[in-house]
Every structure is written in structure tokens, then in C-alpha cells.
Motif scaffolding. Structure first.
Motif: not given
Length: 439
Positions: A330-348
């Protein structure tokens, strides 16, 4: 042979075709012919042939021309459609209940005697190649294909369902005919109906159709005992089967974690974090994963990641946690779309919320609420006749049976808070997680 419940009749013809008829109270009937054959079964063929078969099978049979097929159900006020996945090709129809016989005969005809006219093949190649390019122009769609390709590298599940422009151009009429002959066997098929119809009479009609269209077939897939959940790492040798795919045909993937960033020169960033998960046959682990994904990033506004990333902080325009189940993994994915400046804080933030689920089991109150929400979502989606029909076909192909609503409820209720915590620990183990970022 057949089995009967209050609302459903199931059985298997002498040719190996499985079938199920579910009673409804609607004037509309839903039919589906599901075939256990998808992108992962393309070895020896050009990539994308399963999907290309799905497209071109409507272009003519030994009994009808393309124009007749395309307008046949339309003139009755009905619909004819199809789709391809990694493990299935499904043809389905929606008609008034008095037209069930016509729709059923057409579905069997499409699957057993397509002609694939050469001029239609060339036209459809252009259509499919345009479809491939349209996905490439949509980063939120393309990133899923790329993530699967990288996660399942070297394994049949890595193949893109659409194929590539180069592989599609190489597909020939002879190859299409060979693919259908090799893969479209009745013992790899399930025929399902949801309609206001006498089930015993419909069963006789299905057997007559099978005798007519599968006269030259025998049940050559073998007989295997009732399905038992197994771990995907053992699936190749002991995976349960219903006779549709020989055990051992599909070797489970051995994914290697990656962390890759691709510069797509997009205005916004798209990111996927994920990894391997339980297969269709790991029953308890699978249901714990379904609950985990629904709690973490399901479709409801109260999912953890939607609450934290979107509602509270406004960092993303979309975020969800998805779970794809296959026969051996199986495969579990967490997917998101955001402004480039928010990527790190979203991942954290994602890792932080996952850690909470890993460290401490859900309280009884939260667990009860999560189960009620999931069961409610399943009941609402399952109230649709087409959804029921397609789900029945998938269940027959996977397990050789269809659970009742009460059985499904009992399976969900049996999941414990510790099961969910264990799923979070194993699936989201940082050493095994992969990440793909489009910027």
C-alpha cells in the motif's frame, strides 16, 4: 454456485466469472464489469497499454461499429464509461432498470470481441498523448505520478497509468488484441449490478451471458482457499487469492527512501511525504491505517492537518492524507500545495503532528469520535448506487466476497487506539519516509 443474503446474491459461473446482484429501490440501474488487470500487468507490452485498451475498446466490436457503441446507451438516456488503475480495468454503465439487459450485453461484448480498427487506434493515440501532456501541465497531478514512479522504482507499480508519449506511439493493433486475449479471462472478472430487479432472474441472465460470450473459456485460473490477511512482505509466496491472479505473480516492492526537490518553475510549491503501507490483505493494519489517514488528513474540515495548516495558520490552499491499497503493498501520502515560503514550516508541522500520534494513543473519546466519523463517511458515500456497484466489483476481485455493512462496522469498531499508534509509528517512521517537492 451462489450465495444469498437479504439484499444481495453472489456467485460464480462455470467459466470462473464472479458476480453479485444487489437489490435497490431506484428506477436507475448500475452495472460494472471489473477485470483484474491494470498497469502493473503490462510486462511484455508497451507502457500504458492497459489504459489504451480502455480507450480503444469502444471503437468497434465484431457486432457493432464505434458509432453504434457510443450512441447505444445514450439513446436510452443512459451512460457508458470506463477507467483504469494499477490493478484494474473497469467498464460500467448506468441505465433505467428496464434496459439492464441491453447494458449488460454491451459490457460483455466490449470485453470479449473488440476489433481495434487501425484508423481509430491512430486517432486515439493523439487523444491519449494530449491527456499525458495535460497532466504534465498540472503540478498537483503530475507530482503523484512522479512520487509513485520513484517510490516503486524497478517494480511494476512504478508504471504511469497513461504510459509515455513514446510508449503509446509504439502500441500496435496486434498488441492490443494479444493483451485482451491474455488478460481478459472470465476468471479474472467480476460482474456487479445494483438495481430494482429480481435477483434470481438476473442470475440466470448473467449465466446465459457468460455461456454466450465465454463459450471457449474454462475456469483456468485455479481455485485457492478463502482469503486470509497477510503481510505484504510475505505476499508473493503466501498471498491469498481467489483464482484471479496466480500467487507469486506479484513481488512486493522494496522501496528506498528519498528526499528530492525538482525545480518546475511553478508559482507555488507542491509537496508529497509518504511511504509504503499495509496491503489489501492486512485486514487489521489496513483498517487502522484508514482511520489514521482520516484523522490526520481526511476530507473533513476537522482533520488534524487541515485544522493546523489551513484553518489555524493559512499556510496551505490544500492538504490531505491519502491511502492507496494494492494486492501486495500500500502507499500512504500526505500532499499539500502552498506558497514556496511556507514549505519548511508546513513540513515541520506535519512531522510534529505525526509525532503526537506516534507518542500517545488516542483517548477513548477521540477514538470513538474518529470511528463514528469514518463510518458516517462510508455510509454517505456508499448510499450512491454507482459507488456500491464499483465497490462490489473490487471486493469480489480482491477477496472473493462482499462484506455486509454490519461486518464492515464490526471491523472498524475492532480497531484499537494502540493499533492506530502502531500504524503511525511504522508508516511514518522517518527513516523510511520519502519526500518529493516541486518548486
Amino acid at each position: 454456485m451462489h450465495a444469498k443474503t437479504q439484499m444481495m446474491l453472489t456467485g460464480k459461473t462455470a467459466h470462473g466469472l464472479q458476480y453479485a446482484v444487489r437489490k435497490s429501490s431506484s428506477a436507475v440501474a448500475y452495472l460494472a464489469l471489473s477485470i483484474r488487470c491494470g498497469t502493473r500487468d503490462e510486462e511484455g507490452f508497451h507502457g500504458g497499454i492497459a489504459h489504451f485498451v480502455e480507450h480503444t475498446i469502444f471503437k468497434g466490436t465484431t457486432r457493432r461499429k464505434a458509432s453504434s457503441i457510443n450512441g447505444y446507451l445514450d439513446r436510452l438516456g443512459g451512460e457508458l464509461n470506463a477507467f483504469t488503475t494499477k490493478e484494474e480495468i473497469v467498464f460500467h454503465a448506468t441505465v433505467l432498470k428496464e434496459d439492464i439487459g441491453k447494458a449488460a450485453s454491451l459490457l460483455f461484448e466490449l470485453a470479449t470481441c473488440p476489433t481495434f480498427p487501425q484508423h481509430e487506434i491512430e486517432v486515439e493515440k493523439g487523444v491519449v498523448i494530449d491527456e499525458i501532456h495535460s497532466y504534465k501541465d498540472t503540478p498537483s497531478e503530475d507530482i503523484f505520478d512522479k512520487f509513485e514512479e520513484m517510490l516503486f522504482a524497478g517494480h511494476p507499480l512504478s508504471g504511469n497509468i497513461l504510459g509515455s508519449p513514446a510508449s503509446v506511439r509504439k502500441i500496435t493493433r496486434e498488441e492490443l488484441l494479444r493483451f485482451v486475449k491474455d488478460k481478459f479471462r472470465p476468471c479474472r472478472m467480476a460482474f456487479t449490478i445494483v438495481a430494482d430487479i429480481d435477483r434470481k432472474r438476473m442470475e440466470k441472465s448473467i449465466i446465459r451471458l457468460a455461456d454466450e460470450f465465454f463459450a471457449d473459456h474454462v475456469n483456468d485460473c485455479g481455485v485457492v482457499s478463502e482469503c486470509t490477511p497477510v503481510h505484504y512482505a510475505q505476499a508473493a509466496s503466501v498471498r491469498p487469492d481467489t483464482g484471479n491472479v496466480p500467487c507469486g505473480q506479484h513481488q512486493p516492492p522494496q522501496a528506498i527512501a528519498f528526499d528530492k526537490t525538482l525545480n518546475k518553475r511553478n508559482h507555488q510549491a507542491n509537496c508529497i511525504i509518504g511511504g509504503l503501507a499495509p496491503s489489501l490483505y492486512q485486514e487489521r493494519e489496513r483498517l487502522a491505517t484508514v482511520l489514521l489517514c482520516n484523522i490526520l488528513g481526511g476530507p473533513a474540515n476537522n482533520s488534524i492537518l487541515n485544522s493546523v495548516l489551513r484553518e489555524k495558520n493559512g499556510w496551505v490552499y490544500s492538504v490531505e492524507c491519502g491511502y492507496n491499497q494494492f494486492s501486495d503493498t500500500g502507499m500512504v501520502t500526505i500532499s499539500l500545495g502552498c506558497d514556496k515560503g511556507n514549505v519548511d514550516r508546513c513540513v515541520e508541522a506535519i512531522y510534529r503532528e505525526i509525532a503526537k500520534l506516534q507518542d500517545k494513543p488516542l483517548s477513548d473519546r477521540r477514538l470513538k469520535a474518529a470511528k463514528k466519523q469514518l463510518l458516517g463517511q462510508l455510509a454517505v458515500s456508499g448510499d450512491n448506487g454507482e459507488t456500491q456497484c464499483l465497490s462490489m466489483g473490487k471486493s469480489l476481485l480482491a477477496y472473493g466476497r462482499i462484506n455486509s455493512s454490519a461486518e464492515n462496522r464490526a471491523l472498524v469498531e475492532a480497531v484499537t487506539a494502540e493499533d492506530i499508534r502502531r500504524a503511525a509509528q511504522e508508516i511514518f517512521d522517518r527513516s523510511r519516509l520519502s519526500k518529493l517537492l516541486y518548486i
